[in-house]
Design a protein around this motif. Structure first.
Motif: not given
Length: 121
Positions: A24, A74, A77-78, A80-83, A85-86
């Motif tokens: 990851w 950016e 967002q990257s 979050l896209e990789k899994g 959690k905010s």
């Protein structure tokens, strides 16, 4: 008198499944670790070490390390896209400084910061 602390050198995150955690972080960082052993994995991130330790458990309430970024939205967002959690969306905290935090898939809190006033010399 000068401070006895020379500055940050290493931040270590829990890696309950070292291979999965390494995959990851390698994917997110876009670099391979410089140190890769079954007991510890280390990445050189801008002259600082991001370490993964399979013997640590994520600690609730532990200090948050904020990694400097140029484009906080950016990078957020990257993550979050990789899994990830905010935990805290990018927000200005004053003086043009923006921070955000996420929880990686392994339970660690990862902070990012854009600070136009702080530059390493």
């Amino acid at each position: 008198m000068a401070s006895p602390l020379l500055g940050l050198r290493t931040t270590i995150y829990a890696a309950p499944d070292l291979e999965q955690t390494k995959a990851w972080y390698t994917g997110f960082l876009g670099i391979a670790p410089y140190f890769d052993e079954p007991f510890y994995v280390g990445y050189n991130v801008g002259g600082y070490e991001l370490g993964l330790d399979p013997h640590l458990a994520p600690a609730l309430g532990s200090p948050v390390t904020y990694w400097g970024v140029e484009h906080i939205n950016e990078v957020y967002q990257s993550l979050l896209e990789k899994g990830a959690k905010s935990l805290e969306e990018p927000q200005e905290v004053g003086g043009g400084i923006f921070v955000a935090t996420v929880q990686d898939p392994f339970g660690n809190t990862l902070g990012i910061i854009y600070n136009p006033h702080f530059r390493l010399e």
